[in-house]
Write a protein that holds these residues in place. Sequence first.
Motif, PDB file in Angstrom:
ATOM      1  N   ALA A   1      -6.677   1.941   7.952  1.00 60.28           N
ATOM      2  CA  ALA A   1      -7.436   2.763   8.898  1.00 60.28           C
ATOM      3  C   ALA A   1      -8.284   1.894   9.820  1.00 60.28           C
ATOM      4  CB  ALA A   1      -8.325   3.748   8.137  1.00 60.28           C
ATOM      5  N   MET A   2      -8.912   0.871   9.259  1.00 54.77           N
ATOM      6  CA  MET A   2      -9.758  -0.006  10.073  1.00 54.77           C
ATOM      7  C   MET A   2      -8.929  -0.807  11.070  1.00 54.77           C
ATOM      8  SD  MET A   2     -12.927   0.473   9.521  1.00 54.77           S
ATOM      9  CE  MET A   2     -13.634  -0.944  10.335  1.00 54.77           C
ATOM     10  N   SER A   3      -7.664  -1.075  10.759  1.00 51.29           N
ATOM     11  CA  SER A   3      -6.830  -1.878  11.657  1.00 51.29           C
ATOM     12  C   SER A   3      -6.597  -1.188  13.003  1.00 51.29           C
ATOM     13  CB  SER A   3      -5.493  -2.218  10.997  1.00 51.29           C
ATOM     14  OG  SER A   3      -4.673  -1.062  10.904  1.00 51.29           O
ATOM     15  N   HIS A   4      -6.851   0.117  13.057  1.00 56.22           N
ATOM     16  CA  HIS A   4      -6.708   0.835  14.310  1.00 56.22           C
ATOM     17  C   HIS A   4      -7.896   0.606  15.248  1.00 56.22           C
ATOM     18  CE1 HIS A   4      -3.079   2.870  13.112  1.00 56.22           C
ATOM     19  NE2 HIS A   4      -3.651   3.179  11.953  1.00 56.22           N
ATOM     20  N   ILE A   5      -9.019   0.182  14.680  1.00 51.31           N
ATOM     21  CA  ILE A   5     -10.185  -0.070  15.537  1.00 51.31           C
ATOM     22  C   ILE A   5     -10.608  -1.533  15.536  1.00 51.31           C
ATOM     23  CG2 ILE A   5     -11.074   2.283  15.427  1.00 51.31           C
ATOM     24  CD1 ILE A   5     -13.164   1.195  13.407  1.00 51.31           C
ATOM     25  N   ILE A   6     -10.257  -2.278  14.490  1.00 53.08           N
ATOM     26  CA  ILE A   6     -10.581  -3.707  14.407  1.00 53.08           C
ATOM     27  C   ILE A   6      -9.305  -4.452  14.055  1.00 53.08           C
ATOM     28  CG2 ILE A   6     -11.912  -5.491  13.233  1.00 53.08           C
ATOM     29  CD1 ILE A   6     -14.021  -3.415  12.594  1.00 53.08           C
TER      30      ILE A   6
ATOM     31  N   VAL B   1     -13.729  12.265  -7.708  1.00 57.10           N
ATOM     32  CA  VAL B   1     -12.990  13.450  -8.139  1.00 57.10           C
ATOM     33  C   VAL B   1     -11.636  13.092  -8.747  1.00 57.10           C
ATOM     34  CG1 VAL B   1     -14.172  14.999  -6.539  1.00 57.10           C
ATOM     35  CG2 VAL B   1     -12.026  13.937  -5.844  1.00 57.10           C
ATOM     36  N   GLY B   2     -11.355  11.794  -8.863  1.00 58.69           N
ATOM     37  CA  GLY B   2     -10.150  11.333  -9.527  1.00 58.69           C
ATOM     38  C   GLY B   2      -8.880  11.407  -8.695  1.00 58.69           C
ATOM     39  N   LEU B   3      -9.004  11.445  -7.376  1.00 55.62           N
ATOM     40  CA  LEU B   3      -7.829  11.542  -6.526  1.00 55.62           C
ATOM     41  C   LEU B   3      -7.268  10.206  -6.074  1.00 55.62           C
ATOM     42  CD1 LEU B   3      -8.748  14.551  -4.207  1.00 55.62           C
ATOM     43  CD2 LEU B   3      -7.140  14.507  -6.115  1.00 55.62           C
ATOM     44  N   ASP B   4      -7.982   9.141  -6.285  1.00 49.78           N
ATOM     45  CA  ASP B   4      -7.534   7.855  -5.774  1.00 49.78           C
ATOM     46  C   ASP B   4      -7.997   6.733  -6.681  1.00 49.78           C
ATOM     47  OD1 ASP B   4      -5.994   6.784  -3.744  1.00 49.78           O
ATOM     48  OD2 ASP B   4      -7.352   7.404  -2.160  1.00 49.78           O
ATOM     49  N   ASP B   5      -7.244   5.657  -6.709  1.00 60.39           N
ATOM     50  CA  ASP B   5      -7.669   4.476  -7.446  1.00 60.39           C
ATOM     51  C   ASP B   5      -8.219   3.459  -6.445  1.00 60.39           C
ATOM     52  OD1 ASP B   5      -5.551   2.131  -6.999  1.00 60.39           O
ATOM     53  OD2 ASP B   5      -4.475   4.043  -7.044  1.00 60.39           O
ATOM     54  N   PRO B   6      -9.075   2.533  -6.884  1.00 63.52           N
ATOM     55  CA  PRO B   6      -9.711   1.585  -5.967  1.00 63.52           C
ATOM     56  C   PRO B   6      -8.738   0.751  -5.146  1.00 63.52           C
ATOM     57  CG  PRO B   6     -10.805   1.559  -8.089  1.00 63.52           C
ATOM     58  CD  PRO B   6      -9.578   2.411  -8.242  1.00 63.52           C
ATOM     59  N   HIS B   7      -7.612   0.331  -5.721  1.00 62.74           N
ATOM     60  CA  HIS B   7      -6.657  -0.498  -4.983  1.00 62.74           C
ATOM     61  C   HIS B   7      -6.051   0.288  -3.816  1.00 62.74           C
ATOM     62  CE1 HIS B   7      -3.943  -3.790  -4.224  1.00 62.74           C
ATOM     63  NE2 HIS B   7      -2.914  -2.945  -4.250  1.00 62.74           N
ATOM     64  N   THR B   8      -5.668   1.536  -4.069  1.00 62.78           N
ATOM     65  CA  THR B   8      -5.118   2.391  -3.010  1.00 62.78           C
ATOM     66  C   THR B   8      -6.169   2.625  -1.938  1.00 62.78           C
ATOM     67  OG1 THR B   8      -3.664   3.477  -4.593  1.00 62.78           O
ATOM     68  CG2 THR B   8      -4.058   4.634  -2.521  1.00 62.78           C
ATOM     69  N   GLN B   9      -7.400   2.877  -2.357  1.00 64.91           N
ATOM     70  CA  GLN B   9      -8.489   3.109  -1.398  1.00 64.91           C
ATOM     71  C   GLN B   9      -8.659   1.917  -0.476  1.00 64.91           C
ATOM     72  OE1 GLN B   9     -12.040   3.855  -3.576  1.00 64.91           O
ATOM     73  NE2 GLN B   9     -11.272   5.743  -4.471  1.00 64.91           N
ATOM     74  N   LYS B  10      -8.696   0.702  -1.051  1.00 67.15           N
ATOM     75  CA  LYS B  10      -8.915  -0.484  -0.240  1.00 67.15           C
ATOM     76  C   LYS B  10      -7.779  -0.674   0.757  1.00 67.15           C
ATOM     77  CE  LYS B  10     -10.418  -5.213  -0.430  1.00 67.15           C
ATOM     78  NZ  LYS B  10     -10.930  -6.276  -1.240  1.00 67.15           N
ATOM     79  N   ASN B  11      -6.547  -0.490   0.317  1.00 63.11           N
ATOM     80  CA  ASN B  11      -5.409  -0.611   1.228  1.00 63.11           C
ATOM     81  C   ASN B  11      -5.474   0.436   2.334  1.00 63.11           C
ATOM     82  OD1 ASN B  11      -4.334  -2.789  -0.127  1.00 63.11           O
ATOM     83  ND2 ASN B  11      -2.981  -1.534  -1.395  1.00 63.11           N
ATOM     84  N   ASP B  12      -5.808   1.669   1.982  1.00 62.10           N
ATOM     85  CA  ASP B  12      -5.919   2.732   2.979  1.00 62.10           C
ATOM     86  C   ASP B  12      -7.045   2.443   3.972  1.00 62.10           C
ATOM     87  OD1 ASP B  12      -3.820   4.056   1.788  1.00 62.10           O
ATOM     88  OD2 ASP B  12      -5.071   5.597   0.834  1.00 62.10           O
ATOM     89  N   MET B  13      -8.175   1.920   3.477  1.00 63.44           N
ATOM     90  CA  MET B  13      -9.293   1.606   4.373  1.00 63.44           C
ATOM     91  C   MET B  13      -8.910   0.475   5.319  1.00 63.44           C
ATOM     92  SD  MET B  13     -12.876   2.168   2.328  1.00 63.44           S
ATOM     93  CE  MET B  13     -12.704   0.687   1.403  1.00 63.44           C
ATOM     94  N   LEU B  14      -8.249  -0.551   4.797  1.00 61.56           N
ATOM     95  CA  LEU B  14      -7.832  -1.658   5.662  1.00 61.56           C
ATOM     96  C   LEU B  14      -6.870  -1.166   6.738  1.00 61.56           C
ATOM     97  CD1 LEU B  14      -7.322  -4.462   3.011  1.00 61.56           C
ATOM     98  CD2 LEU B  14      -9.072  -4.402   4.794  1.00 61.56           C
TER      99      LEU B  14
END
Length: 181
Positions: A173-178, A158-171
């Motif tokens: 978010a994942m750091s809270h469980i891994i 939907v054009g709300l995010d770029d891949p680099h921002t997504q990857k940083n955000d996912m990392l």
Amino acid sequence: MGRIGDNGRGKLIDAAFNCFAQFGYEKASSRLIAAEAGVALGLIHRHFEGKRGLLEATDIKYLEWARQRAQRGLPTLWGSGGDQQLSESDQLAIAYLQKAVMQPRPGSKELTQKWLEIATQDIIDAQKSGVIELHATPEQCARILLMLETGALILSDVGLDDPHTQKNDMLKAMSHIITPC
């Protein structure tokens, strides 16, 4: 992920994999797949008894990719974190699973369940080897990873995010469980 072969069957599996990853099962017509493979349309029925049989063959190809990545100690869905870039074939394989999850089609549930099994084992192995520390069960981590990745795809579509921002955000978010050890 390399090509399966130069014969008609291998060309069709490779072309279908690309088309299903790019367009999804419903939008990837048999004609499109045959044209992409550079073979006659009738070969789909000859080798696979139709588009559904070809889909089953591409699911097998995807699961082989996921197992090979896990055996090499590489994460099965989204690369290995940090700034490491995914290869074009890895991006294609990830798109294949994303389409199966986001656009349910025959076999989506089974493919996703098998991926979750592979990813869970991948997480267990990383935990046992001391690479990561978990703050949730391996099964929960695998499910959360899949949800984060498909959510990132929605934001991108939907054009709300770029891949680099997504990857940083996912990392993040994942750091809270891994947590890396």
